[in-house]
Design a protein around this motif. Structure first.
Motif, mmCIF file in Angstrom:
data_model
loop_
_atom_site.group_PDB
_atom_site.id
_atom_site.type_symbol
_atom_site.label_atom_id
_atom_site.label_comp_id
_atom_site.label_asym_id
_atom_site.label_seq_id
_atom_site.Cartn_x
_atom_site.Cartn_y
_atom_site.Cartn_z
ATOM 1 N N ASP A 287 1.013 -1.242 0.048
ATOM 2 C CA ASP A 287 -0.034 -0.190 -0.024
ATOM 3 C C ASP A 287 0.865 1.252 -0.011
ATOM 4 O OD1 ASP A 287 -1.974 1.719 0.233
ATOM 5 O OD2 ASP A 287 -2.563 1.385 2.381
ATOM 6 N N TRP A 288 0.925 2.048 -1.166
ATOM 7 C CA TRP A 288 1.446 3.052 -1.072
ATOM 8 C C TRP A 288 0.893 4.635 -0.878
ATOM 9 C CZ3 TRP A 288 7.040 2.819 -2.543
ATOM 10 C CH2 TRP A 288 7.159 1.397 -2.651
ATOM 11 N N SER A 289 -0.442 4.327 -0.374
ATOM 12 C CA SER A 289 -1.156 5.482 -0.284
ATOM 13 C C SER A 289 -0.598 6.493 0.865
ATOM 14 C CB SER A 289 -2.612 4.838 0.189
ATOM 15 O OG SER A 289 -2.549 4.599 1.603
ATOM 16 N N ASP A 290 0.205 6.101 1.607
ATOM 17 C CA ASP A 290 0.745 6.853 2.426
ATOM 18 C C ASP A 290 2.067 7.631 2.324
ATOM 19 O OD1 ASP A 290 2.282 4.716 2.792
ATOM 20 O OD2 ASP A 290 2.400 4.522 5.099
ATOM 21 N N TRP A 291 2.770 7.322 0.826
ATOM 22 C CA TRP A 291 4.067 7.662 0.344
ATOM 23 C C TRP A 291 3.832 9.412 0.373
ATOM 24 C CZ3 TRP A 291 8.333 5.810 -1.433
ATOM 25 C CH2 TRP A 291 8.983 6.673 -2.378
ATOM 26 N N GLU A 292 5.048 9.730 1.029
ATOM 27 C CA GLU A 292 5.292 11.264 1.128
ATOM 28 C C GLU A 292 6.629 11.482 0.489
ATOM 29 O OE1 GLU A 292 5.622 12.530 5.204
ATOM 30 O OE2 GLU A 292 3.519 11.934 5.611
ATOM 31 N N GLU A 293 6.582 12.599 -0.458
ATOM 32 C CA GLU A 293 7.837 13.036 -1.163
ATOM 33 C C GLU A 293 8.721 13.672 -0.356
ATOM 34 O OE1 GLU A 293 9.195 14.694 -5.578
ATOM 35 O OE2 GLU A 293 6.930 14.382 -5.034
ATOM 36 N N HIS A 294 9.821 13.476 -0.257
ATOM 37 C CA HIS A 294 10.998 14.285 0.645
ATOM 38 C C HIS A 294 11.739 15.028 -0.477
ATOM 39 C CE1 HIS A 294 10.384 12.132 4.375
ATOM 40 N NE2 HIS A 294 10.302 10.961 3.668
ATOM 41 N N PRO A 295 12.006 16.569 -0.011
ATOM 42 C CA PRO A 295 12.713 17.457 -1.086
ATOM 43 C C PRO A 295 14.109 16.850 -1.298
ATOM 44 C CG PRO A 295 12.701 18.149 1.278
ATOM 45 C CD PRO A 295 11.662 17.046 1.302
ATOM 46 N N VAL A 296 14.451 17.222 -2.621
ATOM 47 C CA VAL A 296 15.742 16.617 -3.163
ATOM 48 C C VAL A 296 16.830 17.408 -2.392
ATOM 49 C CG1 VAL A 296 14.701 15.882 -5.082
ATOM 50 C CG2 VAL A 296 15.888 18.146 -4.855
ATOM 51 N N CYS A 297 17.930 16.895 -2.441
ATOM 52 C CA CYS A 297 19.275 17.526 -2.199
ATOM 53 C C CYS A 297 20.431 17.326 -2.981
ATOM 54 C CB CYS A 297 19.693 17.069 -0.513
ATOM 55 S SG CYS A 297 20.859 18.333 0.208
ATOM 56 N N ALA A 298 20.307 17.681 -4.384
ATOM 57 C CA ALA A 298 20.996 17.522 -5.223
ATOM 58 C C ALA A 298 22.325 18.536 -5.133
ATOM 59 C CB ALA A 298 20.352 17.743 -6.601
ATOM 60 N N ILE A 299 23.627 17.949 -5.588
ATOM 61 C CA ILE A 299 24.668 18.573 -5.709
ATOM 62 C C ILE A 299 25.155 19.058 -6.991
ATOM 63 C CG2 ILE A 299 27.187 18.431 -5.077
ATOM 64 C CD1 ILE A 299 26.337 16.177 -2.840
ATOM 65 N N CYS A 300 25.640 20.323 -6.934
ATOM 66 C CA CYS A 300 26.358 20.962 -8.333
ATOM 67 C C CYS A 300 27.267 19.736 -9.033
ATOM 68 C CB CYS A 300 26.770 22.118 -8.008
ATOM 69 S SG CYS A 300 27.567 22.840 -9.406
ATOM 70 N N LEU A 301 27.225 19.907 -10.400
ATOM 71 C CA LEU A 301 28.276 19.053 -11.146
ATOM 72 C C LEU A 301 29.645 19.590 -10.944
ATOM 73 C CD1 LEU A 301 26.312 18.643 -14.443
ATOM 74 C CD2 LEU A 301 26.866 16.898 -12.595
ATOM 75 N N PHE A 302 29.893 20.929 -10.492
ATOM 76 C CA PHE A 302 31.314 21.318 -10.483
ATOM 77 C C PHE A 302 31.802 21.732 -9.158
ATOM 78 C CE2 PHE A 302 31.264 21.191 -15.166
ATOM 79 C CZ PHE A 302 30.016 21.334 -15.540
ATOM 80 N N CYS A 303 30.752 22.048 -8.401
ATOM 81 C CA CYS A 303 31.400 22.418 -6.975
ATOM 82 C C CYS A 303 30.553 21.732 -5.887
ATOM 83 C CB CYS A 303 31.522 23.866 -6.695
ATOM 84 S SG CYS A 303 29.512 24.686 -6.736
ATOM 85 N N GLU A 304 30.521 22.120 -4.564
ATOM 86 C CA GLU A 304 30.052 21.501 -3.404
ATOM 87 C C GLU A 304 28.552 22.054 -3.168
ATOM 88 O OE1 GLU A 304 33.642 20.208 -3.855
ATOM 89 O OE2 GLU A 304 33.244 22.139 -3.227
ATOM 90 N N LYS A 305 28.002 22.834 -3.856
ATOM 91 C CA LYS A 305 26.946 23.515 -3.658
ATOM 92 C C LYS A 305 25.911 22.749 -3.821
ATOM 93 C CE LYS A 305 23.872 26.732 -3.441
ATOM 94 N NZ LYS A 305 23.713 27.755 -2.344
ATOM 95 N N GLN A 306 24.779 22.935 -2.652
ATOM 96 C CA GLN A 306 23.685 21.688 -2.615
ATOM 97 C C GLN A 306 22.407 22.590 -2.781
ATOM 98 O OE1 GLN A 306 23.420 18.954 0.420
ATOM 99 N NE2 GLN A 306 25.785 18.784 0.717
ATOM 100 N N ALA A 307 21.437 21.998 -3.324
ATOM 101 C CA ALA A 307 20.161 22.754 -3.370
ATOM 102 C C ALA A 307 19.043 22.022 -3.178
ATOM 103 C CB ALA A 307 19.905 23.205 -4.978
ATOM 104 N N ASP A 308 17.792 22.146 -2.430
ATOM 105 C CA ASP A 308 16.738 21.487 -2.162
ATOM 106 C C ASP A 308 15.510 21.239 -3.429
ATOM 107 O OD1 ASP A 308 15.221 23.846 -0.105
ATOM 108 O OD2 ASP A 308 15.946 23.912 -2.146
ATOM 109 N N THR A 309 15.909 22.159 -4.516
ATOM 110 C CA THR A 309 15.016 21.972 -5.584
ATOM 111 C C THR A 309 16.029 21.831 -6.930
ATOM 112 O OG1 THR A 309 14.710 24.151 -6.003
ATOM 113 C CG2 THR A 309 13.317 23.135 -4.605
ATOM 114 N N THR A 310 15.297 21.185 -7.934
ATOM 115 C CA THR A 310 16.153 21.281 -9.353
ATOM 116 C C THR A 310 16.417 22.470 -9.667
ATOM 117 O OG1 THR A 310 14.080 20.494 -10.341
ATOM 118 C CG2 THR A 310 16.031 18.546 -9.733
ATOM 119 N N GLU A 311 15.203 23.303 -9.613
ATOM 120 C CA GLU A 311 15.175 24.526 -10.196
ATOM 121 C C GLU A 311 16.282 25.544 -9.471
ATOM 122 O OE1 GLU A 311 12.514 23.026 -8.943
ATOM 123 O OE2 GLU A 311 11.231 22.864 -10.654
#
Length: 457
Positions: A287-311
């Motif tokens: 049962d996947w009805s209680d699935w909650e999407e957590h914010p991403v924490c993606a890292i830049c391709l060239f430095c250590e900068k992290q962002a919580d959205t792809t935008e």
């Protein structure tokens, strides 16, 4: 655990020059008590002034209930008796009083295991310690009876709180006052502030629980990660952004406020809950009805900068490094799997400190980044044949979140949009592992490899 405590005592004896009858203060602090992990007072009940003290099992020494560890230290040093799993004793005072009486009726060796320390030393340097534990049926029955009695008292207290209408409390987050029943305040915090410490009927000693939580907030301490902050606004922002508006389930200080912790002897709420969850899993479909999407924490391709959205990450790479991944995707008409390969290619080149524009290598990522930004090589992608290779289907970094948020354009996976050598990879169904072992293509390849090896032999 008790046996480790005995060995610690033995080590203390050797360090003291072989004296088996006397211990120095340093020995008693460093060697004897540490391995025993002496707990707080059983049940977590705060001892009030004038509360009954606990006597030693063998002599007339008395200690306050809150100083249980001092009594245990006294009994180990002076009388050489160790109580195993003392943290599982529901009512320590009643437990001690029971055995104090029994030891006057029969010799200690009728109840306790005898452990000889320094067994390889001369006889005069050897010593006996006595272990009292629930291997003895009488001790086991006593512990179970004390557990039942404590559970009865807790349920009576919980029943009283359930119907008590004299409660008065203030919300920890908006300072709104509530009177009547405790459930009104708890439900308000759960509904309005997403702060849920559990159903009111599952909590006992609610006033004390809320007071402890309020004191932590007053001391600018996060209730979940338990870090301290410089002011109230910083703490509020932290708990909101990090989704830390909850208590730390690993903090044993809170165990005494949940009825579930009193149900079974020697089991914590996590163990009881795990058993309940396993029963549900055994009889419940997925049962996947209680699935909650957590914010991403993606890292830049060239430095250590992290962002919580792809935008935010795309904006950072465009402004800081003049690299527009979305524009490259559009201009080159990249479908999802080609984006994966491009990202993995760039990750690998940057990891190896190599510029993919001119193939120069550098000693650090910082030097590489400075070079690529000055020469504008960041935007100089090599020919498609360099990075559009099957080897880049595999991620450079196992936890690369950026790969999980790449998007498909319409028609990306259409038959016209794929080359013959760019067929999407579809994983095998792992819902039935036994069947997979029999039918897996990898299994067939391994069998073929094995038969070839036998022929070679």
């Amino acid at each position: 655990m008790a046996s480790l405590g005995i060995e610690g005592a033995a080590a203390g004896e050797d360090g003291a020059g072989g004296s088996s009858s006397k211990f120095s203060d340093a020995d008693s602090r460093d060697c004897i008590l540490e391995p025993l992990s002496l707990p707080e007072s059983p049940g977590g009940i705060t001892t009030l002034e004038g509360s009954p003290s606990v006597p030693c099992i063998f002599c007339e020494e008395h200690f306050p209930v809150a100083e249980q560890d001092k009594l245990l230290k006294h009994m180990i040093i002076e009388h050489k008796i160790v109580i195993a799993d003392v943290k599982l004793v529901a009512d320590f005072r009643r437990y001690v009083l029971y055995w104090r009486k029994r030891f006057t009726e029969q010799p200690i060796t009728d109840f306790c295991s005898v452990i000889r320390t320094n067994s390889k030393a001369p006889f005069e340097e050897q010593d006996n310690y006595f272990l009292l534990c629930d291997v003895l049926p009488e001790d086991r029955v006593l512990r179970e009876e004390l557990q039942k009695q404590r559970l009865k008292e807790i349920l009576e207290q919980q029943q009283h709180e359930r119907y008590d209408t004299s409660f008065h409390g203030v919300c920890m987050f908006c300072s709104e006052e509530f009177t009547g029943n405790r459930a009104v305040l708890l439900n308000h915090m759960a509904r309005e502030h997403a702060f849920n410490i559990g159903l009111p009927d599952n909590i006992v000693h609610c006033n004390e629980f809320l007071e402890i939580l309020q004191n932590k907030l007053d001391n600018l301490q996060c209730l979940y990660c338990e870090k301290f902050f410089r002011d109230k606004n910083t703490l509020k922002d932290h708990m909101r952004k990090k989704q830390h508006r909850r208590i730390n389930a690993k903090n044993k200080e809170y165990d005494r406020f949940y009825v579930i912790n009193y149900l079974e002897l020697g089991k914590s709420w996590e163990e009881v809950q795990l058993e309940d969850d396993q029963e549900l899993l055994d009889h419940q479909e997925d049962d996947w009805s209680d699935w909650e999407e957590h914010p991403v924490c993606a890292i830049c391709l060239f430095c250590e900068k992290q962002a919580d959205t792809t935008e935010k990450l795309h904006i950072h790479m465009e402004e800081a490094h003049e690299f527009d991944l979305l524009k490259i995707k559009s201009e080159l008409g990249l479908h999802f799997y080609q984006q994966v390969k491009l990202v993995n290619f760039i990750r690998r080149e940057v990891h190896q400190c190599r510029c993919y524009g001119c193939h120069l290598k550098f000693t650090s990522k910082a030097e590489l980044r400075n070079h690529m930004e000055k020469t504008k090589h960041i935007s100089m992608l090599p020919d498609r044949t360099t990075w559009d290779q099957p080897q880049y289907y595999f991620p450079t970094y196992e936890n690369d979140t950026l790969l999980c948020v790449l998007s498909d354009s319409e028609g990306d996976l259409s038959a016209e949009g794929l080359k013959e050598d760019d067929i999407p990879i579809i994983s095998e169904d792992v819902s039935n592992l036994q069947a997979l072992k029999q039918s897996s293509v990898l299994n067939q390849l391994l069998q073929g490899k094995g038969s070839k090896s036998q022929r070679k032999l």
